[in-house]
Write a protein that holds these residues in place. Sequence first.
Motif, mmCIF file in Angstrom:
data_model
loop_
_atom_site.group_PDB
_atom_site.id
_atom_site.type_symbol
_atom_site.label_atom_id
_atom_site.label_comp_id
_atom_site.label_asym_id
_atom_site.label_seq_id
_atom_site.Cartn_x
_atom_site.Cartn_y
_atom_site.Cartn_z
ATOM 1 N N ARG A 39 0.808 -1.222 0.000
ATOM 2 C CA ARG A 39 0.000 0.000 0.000
ATOM 3 C C ARG A 39 0.838 1.268 0.000
ATOM 4 N N PHE A 41 2.542 3.158 2.771
ATOM 5 C CA PHE A 41 2.214 4.159 3.790
ATOM 6 C C PHE A 41 3.280 5.225 3.983
ATOM 7 N N PHE A 56 -3.178 8.089 11.429
ATOM 8 C CA PHE A 56 -2.935 7.609 10.065
ATOM 9 C C PHE A 56 -2.217 6.259 10.063
ATOM 10 N N ARG A 59 -3.910 2.870 10.507
ATOM 11 C CA ARG A 59 -4.591 2.235 9.369
ATOM 12 C C ARG A 59 -3.701 1.261 8.618
ATOM 13 N N GLY A 62 -5.137 -3.675 10.894
ATOM 14 C CA GLY A 62 -6.400 -3.794 11.608
ATOM 15 C C GLY A 62 -6.314 -4.552 12.908
ATOM 16 N N ILE A 63 -5.309 -5.421 13.037
ATOM 17 C CA ILE A 63 -5.255 -6.219 14.266
ATOM 18 C C ILE A 63 -4.307 -5.602 15.289
ATOM 19 N N LYS A 167 -12.549 3.885 20.718
ATOM 20 C CA LYS A 167 -13.036 2.763 19.911
ATOM 21 C C LYS A 167 -11.860 1.853 19.547
ATOM 22 N N ALA A 168 -12.192 0.644 19.103
ATOM 23 C CA ALA A 168 -11.166 -0.284 18.630
ATOM 24 C C ALA A 168 -11.776 -1.181 17.566
ATOM 25 N N PRO A 169 -11.060 -1.512 16.489
ATOM 26 C CA PRO A 169 -9.715 -1.032 16.167
ATOM 27 C C PRO A 169 -9.685 0.474 15.850
ATOM 28 N N HIS A 170 -8.467 0.975 15.684
ATOM 29 C CA HIS A 170 -8.199 2.356 15.306
ATOM 30 C C HIS A 170 -8.701 3.342 16.359
ATOM 31 N N GLY B 47 -8.880 -4.806 9.025
ATOM 32 C CA GLY B 47 -9.429 -4.346 10.302
ATOM 33 C C GLY B 47 -10.935 -4.529 10.421
ATOM 34 N N SER B 51 -13.031 -6.024 13.434
ATOM 35 C CA SER B 51 -14.162 -5.312 14.001
ATOM 36 C C SER B 51 -15.379 -6.237 14.098
ATOM 37 N N PRO B 151 -8.039 4.986 3.272
ATOM 38 C CA PRO B 151 -6.596 5.103 3.475
ATOM 39 C C PRO B 151 -5.770 4.408 2.393
ATOM 40 N N CYS B 178 -14.090 3.318 9.404
ATOM 41 C CA CYS B 178 -12.688 2.891 9.449
ATOM 42 C C CYS B 178 -12.302 2.534 10.872
ATOM 43 N N PRO B 179 -12.532 1.289 11.303
ATOM 44 C CA PRO B 179 -13.194 0.240 10.528
ATOM 45 C C PRO B 179 -14.699 0.444 10.538
ATOM 46 N N CYS B 275 -14.168 9.286 9.457
ATOM 47 C CA CYS B 275 -13.595 8.056 8.891
ATOM 48 C C CYS B 275 -14.591 7.272 8.043
ATOM 49 N N PHE B 280 -12.188 10.473 3.141
ATOM 50 C CA PHE B 280 -11.295 10.137 4.242
ATOM 51 C C PHE B 280 -10.142 9.329 3.694
ATOM 52 N N PRO B 281 -8.892 9.581 4.048
ATOM 53 C CA PRO B 281 -8.451 10.572 5.019
ATOM 54 C C PRO B 281 -8.072 11.937 4.408
#
Lengths: 469, 290
Positions: A39, A41, A56, A59, A62-63, A167-170, B47, B51, B151, B178-179, B275, B280-281
């Motif tokens: 990707r 980043f 940022f 992202r 996710g885990i 919150k989770a994830p992120h 993710g 979630s 993203p 997101c997620p 998100c 976004f973003p």
Amino acid sequence: MGKKIVINPITRISGFLEIEVEVEKNIIVNSSCSGMLFRGFEDMLKDRSPLDAIYFTERICGICSTAHAYASALALEDTLKVTPSFNDRLLREFIHGCEYLQNHIRHFYQYTLPEYVKGPDFSPLLTMDYYDYRLPDKLNKELAKHYIQSTKYSKSAHEMLAILGGKAPHNHGIFVGGVTVNIDSEKFIRIKSLLSSIKDFSKNIMLEDVYIISKYYSDYFKNGKGYGNFMSYGAFENYPYEDISYLKPKVFINGEFFNFDKSYISENIYNAWYTSDKLDINPTDENTKENINKKGAYSWIKAPRYYGYPMEVGPLARMWLSGEYTKGISTMDRTIARVLEVIKITEILEGILKKIELINTKQSKYEIPIKAKGNGLTDTTRGALGHWISIEDKKISNYTIITPTTWNLSPTDSKGLKGPVEKALIGTYIKDLKNPIEIGRIVRSFDPCVSCATHVISDKYKPIKIRLL
Amino acid sequence: MKDEKLCPVLDSKKKTVNKIIDLAISESKKTNKKINLIWLEACGCSGNIISLLNADDPDIIFFLENMVNLTYNNSLMRKEGERAFEVFLKTLETEFILVVEGAISTKENGFYNVIAKYNNKYITGMEAVKMAADKAKYVLSVGSCASYGGPSAARPNPSESISVPDFLDREVIRVPGCPCHPTWIIGTLAHIIYFDKPKLDEENRPVIFYGVTIHDRCERRSYFEKGLFAEKLGEKECMFKLGCRGPITRTVCPTMEWNSRHNWPIGDNTPCIGCAREGFPDSMEPFVRF
């Protein structure tokens, strides 16, 4: 030439991974791991607002997004010269600890257990072609039930994370200066209660489950060793209290312990598609250029090395370096260490709760310097994670990330040293070449997170195989 | 105690009965006519499946046991390698729902995102999504990468990622975030499974989850009305001046909250970063401004 076996996708990991091994007389003589997603980043981060790096970089994965938030916040604090208050630091450690618990419980039950246990009886776990499942029926049924039960506790770990982090994830709650939550008694008792149930589960169920598996698969104490060189950037450290301390940065090379020195970290590009004026690149250097036509290269991933050594990182490395687990180094030891670490982390988090005060966060307005550099190095669920940031004109000018999985899945370097996972595969006896289940079991014991490991590769690419090893 | 062993025949009969019951239960589960579901992870962080594991009433177990027959998913499935991909191919011959998380990476013909190797050929995320979408009864793009590029498509978009609706020439139900919130995913699927297609807005999002802006139902709305604004994170007032995207983001976050309704970003004294929104973003930045 031996027989080639390719497994793609290696399922039950985060991200996309291909493993190719060469087998002679049922023994693996060569192996390669390929990350199958890119990707970019680090390129994306350029020119963004430095403070945005925290949300940022989450992202990327996710885990284990909290790990990136944590390392990014550390790097920014180093750059902006910000020191969080003691209470805010403790709360941030707690949030990070929740991520360890969520990850380890899901890795053990959802990713690892199906290698050794049949069931539970629903898709996508149901299958007609079970192979090498050794548990007696009654025990198997019990462990399959625990697969189901475990989902409650991994979810609870994310619930604790959300109570403190939004919150989770992120999550949103990890920020420069510590955290954004204003802890109160209601939040305190909610996380305390959730933590207590996770601890009970890990001590009474999870620990027994891993020992049951290790009893019936004791041959896995004899494979997947790798180099036996360990590294940690430190976890839950710099506290004057023993009950919330885990380990300081440390390395273990060829049977000896050494203090960790981050200046020994370099990335070797010998087999990677980059050119530069030197082979070993410092993480803050920007002078590599991608070059797909580089002769002999076969990977987009640079090979991180510590003083020239490929290093294994993760729970076994930490348990070994801290002296908590020294029974052995193997596929099964790695899995046991991960489960033992769940208990260790729950105890540390309990210790943190004893020290937390009910006071508001000490957030402030942050000024971005015109030009600055910094780094954030920390151990996280899967091992040593480093973020290096450079700021110019108040914007990100360079961002380098070396993830734990990059260490574990690194390619061969200019000295001919293979990466830790590749090394761990070589020499393995494969009982049935049509069902080479040993490969997945060894690779998964490292808990690879390919989403993380392959974010860094360059943007120039031809449609040929990406090989990490 | 030893009496129990007196009659081995009886003992074995008892066991046989139990075995038959077990077999019947497991067979009935297999023939249970739930709709098949392919959950493809494409160019993203995986993710959204994590979630989903956080789902609460129904949880992931209820979802898998009672609502769908999840045949293919990289994170959860037992099978690996070609045998895993064979299940994907077999599912294409059935009636199924396709969920895609992650964007479609189009650079170099999709080779930035390879999801499997089958018959010596690499299968890209792009190819797998196309194959499945051609035959799926419904297609859901779950998460912001799948729904809008997110993203994965952030500038300079090194993988040349695009959203699933932009890639496909068919109807796609967008379930961004997101997620994505697990309840938005399961709730949308529940509508499809037990009723029919949910009512969608102009961006093809289910109205029940994306109908009202965060700002409209924000717990800090009264501060906004009174002109009381937070100047830094951690304060209790409206975070509009810190860059909160609540006024332009439509989700049920304020009423549903996150992780079993324990909390949500604004409840954690941080602004909404939009998100779940298109753009976004890149067009939501800076996330926090002082």
